[in-house]
Scaffold this motif. Structure first.
Motif: not given
Length: 230
Positions: A77-79, A46-54, A70-74
């Motif tokens: 699953i797909t880029g 959560l800390e790593a993803n917090y506030g991160e922009q696509l 965001n979930w698929a990218l991380k």
């Protein structure tokens, strides 16, 4: 919730799934689920993803599919279709659809090695996904010797593939939408998707024969996996 009070229940469940410690096969499996809940790992994620922009300029922050992308990218699953675009309205092919599902399920190694399809070769990115999908009963070929990986998937095919990949779960109640479709191979899958809120999340009416697009398939995957219980 203290760190990010905007998190919804399905996002919390997905966070626990993604950060769980594997104890059996890699990823989800029927014996151990996603593994053992790891609170420390969940907070780190959560800390790593917090506030991160696509990185995609065609995914608005208020789009219904932003969390799914965001979930698929991380989760690999797909880029994007390019380094700066996701192309949410681009149609998905049969090869892409089974690959997205296969990756979301943890890239399980297919047990069958004999490939019956002349249009699927070993170095295709979708080869293992196709073999797994056929083995799992997600889909079959378009003939005994062809899979047609480049054929566009309809929305109803995408939902049916996903439903079968998750072992054909029951609907959560009666679906008037599905009841109005009549008896088809996809009726139970549509009932399951409808009663799990898939179509309300995508903010669109359901068109069985409409072409499946990238925004919807990642949203359907995200919704179904996010609802799994540990």
């Amino acid at each position: 919730m203290t760190k990010d009070p905007t998190l919804k229940p399905y996002q919390l469940r997905q966070l626990m799934c993604n950060s769980a410690q594997d104890i059996c096969s890699k990823g989800y499996d029927e014996e151990s689920g996603w593994g053992i809940v790891d609170l420390h790992g969940a907070m780190e994620q959560l800390e790593a993803n917090y506030g991160e922009q696509l990185p995609f300029n065609d995914v608005a922050m208020d789009a219904y599919y932003v969390n799914a992308v965001n979930w698929a990218l991380k989760n690999g699953i797909t880029g994007g279709s390019t380094s700066t675009t996701f192309s949410p309205d681009m149609t998905c092919t049969r090869g892409q659809t089974v690959t997205f599902l296969w990756r979301a399920m943890g890239c399980p190694e297919p047990r069958i090695s004999a490939n019956p399809f002349a249009d699927v070769v070993e170095n295709d990115y979708f080869c293992k996904a196709v073999l797994w999908a056929v083995e799992r009963g997600v889909t079959s070929g378009t003939s005994d010797t062809t899979f047609s990986p480049n054929a566009v998937c309809s929305e109803v095919q995408i939902i049916t593939f996903l439903w079968r990949g998750l072992n054909c779960p029951d609907a959560l109640g009666r679906s008037e939408l599905a009841a109005g479709l009549g008896e088809h191979y996809y009726t139970d899958a549509v009932a399951w998707a409808d009663t799990n809120g898939f179509f309300s999340v995508t903010q669109s009416s359901f068109n069985p024969m409409g072409e499946g697009i990238r925004a919807k398939i990642v949203t359907y995957l995200y919704q179904s996996l996010g609802r799994r219980q540990l």
